[in-house]
Write an enzyme that holds these catalytic residues in place. Sequence first.
Site, PDB file in Angstrom:
ATOM      1  N   VAL A  99      29.463  34.821  41.079  1.00 33.74           N
ATOM      2  CA  VAL A  99      28.861  33.649  40.445  1.00 33.74           C
ATOM      3  C   VAL A  99      28.625  32.572  41.504  1.00 33.74           C
ATOM      4  CG1 VAL A  99      29.115  31.943  38.614  1.00 33.74           C
ATOM      5  CG2 VAL A  99      30.193  34.178  38.392  1.00 33.74           C
ATOM      6  N   LYS A 145      25.023  33.996  37.744  1.00 40.10           N
ATOM      7  CA  LYS A 145      25.806  35.220  37.905  1.00 40.10           C
ATOM      8  C   LYS A 145      24.883  36.361  38.292  1.00 40.10           C
ATOM      9  CE  LYS A 145      29.266  36.266  35.037  1.00 40.10           C
ATOM     10  NZ  LYS A 145      30.490  36.757  35.659  1.00 40.10           N
ATOM     11  N   GLY A 159      34.167  35.543  41.633  1.00 36.77           N
ATOM     12  CA  GLY A 159      33.654  36.911  41.513  1.00 36.77           C
ATOM     13  C   GLY A 159      34.294  37.566  40.306  1.00 36.77           C
ATOM     14  N   GLY A 160      33.615  37.562  39.193  1.00 31.45           N
ATOM     15  CA  GLY A 160      34.171  38.152  37.982  1.00 31.45           C
ATOM     16  C   GLY A 160      34.038  39.658  38.016  1.00 31.45           C
ATOM     17  N   GLY A 161      34.390  40.275  36.899  1.00 31.05           N
ATOM     18  CA  GLY A 161      34.324  41.716  36.810  1.00 31.05           C
ATOM     19  C   GLY A 161      32.903  42.242  36.829  1.00 31.05           C
ATOM     20  N   PHE A 162      31.944  41.386  36.546  1.00 28.58           N
ATOM     21  CA  PHE A 162      30.582  41.891  36.399  1.00 28.58           C
ATOM     22  C   PHE A 162      29.677  41.476  37.546  1.00 28.58           C
ATOM     23  CE2 PHE A 162      32.400  41.358  32.195  1.00 28.58           C
ATOM     24  CZ  PHE A 162      32.242  42.619  31.678  1.00 28.58           C
ATOM     25  N   GLY A 163      30.208  40.695  38.475  1.00 30.52           N
ATOM     26  CA  GLY A 163      29.370  40.264  39.584  1.00 30.52           C
ATOM     27  C   GLY A 163      29.753  38.863  40.022  1.00 30.52           C
ATOM     28  N   ASP A 175      37.696  41.178  27.705  1.00 35.88           N
ATOM     29  CA  ASP A 175      38.275  40.737  28.972  1.00 35.88           C
ATOM     30  C   ASP A 175      38.777  39.293  28.869  1.00 35.88           C
ATOM     31  OD1 ASP A 175      39.073  41.268  31.531  1.00 35.88           O
ATOM     32  OD2 ASP A 175      37.125  40.872  32.450  1.00 35.88           O
TER      33      ASP A 175
END
Length: 581
Positions: A395, A409, A389-393, A505
């Site tokens: 995966v 993603k 779970g990255g900063g943008f949503g 990032d």
Amino acid sequence: MTSPGASSFVALLLDSGNLILTESPNDGSASESLWQSFDHPIDTWLPGGKIKLDKKTKQPQYLTSWKNKENPATGLFSLELDPKGTTSYLILWNKSEEYWRSGPWDGHIFSLVPEMRLNYIYNFSFVSNENESYFTYSMYNSSIIPRFVMDVSGQIKQLSWLENALQWNLFWSQPRQQCEVYAFCGAFERCTENSMPYCSCLTGFEPKSLPDWNLEDHSSGCERKKTLQCENSNPSKEDKDRFLAIPNMALPKHAESVGVGNAGECESTCLRNCSCTAYAYVSNVCSIWIGTLLNLRQLSSDDSSGQTLYLKLAASEFHDDENSNLNIIRVVSGVVVGILILLALLLLFLISRRRRMVGAGKPVEGSLVAFGYRDLHNSTRNFSEKLGGGGFGSVFKGTLGDSSLVAVKKLESISQGEKQFRTEVSTIGTVQHVNLVRLRGFCSEGTRRLLVYDYMPNGSLDFHLFQNKNYKVLDWKMRYQIALGTARGLAYLHEKCRDCIVHCDIKPENILLDADYCPKVADFGLAKLVGRDFSRVLTTMRGTRGYLAPEWIAGVAITAKADVYSYGMMLFKCLLTARRV
Ligand SMILES: *[C@@H]1O[C@H](CO)[C@@H](O)[C@H](O)[C@H]1NC(C)=O
């Protein structure tokens, strides 16, 4: 001319932004200001100014938004110091509904604004005497030009001026989500986060004032297209008003609860009362709403807190009422049904053709594939295998028709429209390098935005550095190769692309390793896609604060140097963890 000894008045606009009116005696001595604009804030709070509470009258001062972005008349949103005398700031709609509070001041931060701990540019201080209490602030670095505004969006925003770019840089804002602003969308409108525009009229309603609507001013709201049958002077039995079910809603405030036994009685209670506009029946409680519906939020379908709201509409809004001209209707509907069947057949044909093409790929926008949501849903087996779970949503792992593995993603909080999204994505798609993760395609359907990348079998670097039980321990040579490859990928982003991309990032979580442990930088270009301000960076950091360049905290322009800083921090981690090799 003034006579000797008398004084004249002067108005001075000071460098602080304060406009003062003073009496200027002819002897040149300084005098007190008679009036100053800092005592009468509108929507902007500058350093040295204050938003105070008068302790004697209990009257707060307001920082009030404009009516809309072109009209400085008094808007509906305002910030005030809690009239109850706590050290908390509140944001209110129409000076009545509170929708955000800062929490009390502890001498360093407001308790509900923990990110202030990382603030090294604004110096807030609290002053309280027998007459008034207020906060004021100054800048630690006087070369930064700041602006604190109560924005027309109903959010408070801290901005700083970027001299090179000649624009304001958003540093911080609250509330985070647009739809958390009470009644940002007006009467009979719904607010949908992650959609553009945020507000839309409910079914059966249209904007009351188009000029306002076009200025994104929703204070006038929407109105009924067709009057209710119960409002007609000679109501007929045939076209009784009906209810439209609107699922996944956060129910509005100010409901009246009615003691009835079931959903049917709840409905008829609302039907009998002409001023009842909607009802909901949730866990055996019947709620009805009288008059205007305000602050309706549409939640996403996977948010389990959503409820169904039943909206009262004229029967003719339902398009299936029987009329005296039945024959005409039969003929017309016959033709329509015929056409529909033809269209459906055509659609089926097209879909089956497209099905065959998915996996093999349907290249659009350069080399990128536009995927359908259903296809990605299937290829990830209903998003069952989460990779991270990255900063943008989040995966998810997926398998395409040609059995190649991909990482899908699901983007969160995309506020861009379809067209802009496609433009940004196709730009990202053209950025290719052996040390960058390749974007294979995307999906953009309704409010859904997904990106499809090559799958990286050896995961991300952080697993190898910090959690090396199940992972191969990286030896010196490998570490060196990974550092070198990452630097090559970054240099390409910074210098070799047509438009320089600042990653924003860089951290081990975003360095992925392919089957041969060749490093690939992930998530580049997304900062531009979702927008990054300080508070977003803070909320997505998740314990990786160490990689954050000081520019983020200082509120100055973010350049490629921020990535170099983060890269340097990452090298340190590679060195430190190497002692265990
Ligand atoms: C705001 O409140 C006032 C009374 O306090 C009321 O008359 C007015 O209609 C309200 N505005 C809106 C947009 O509801």
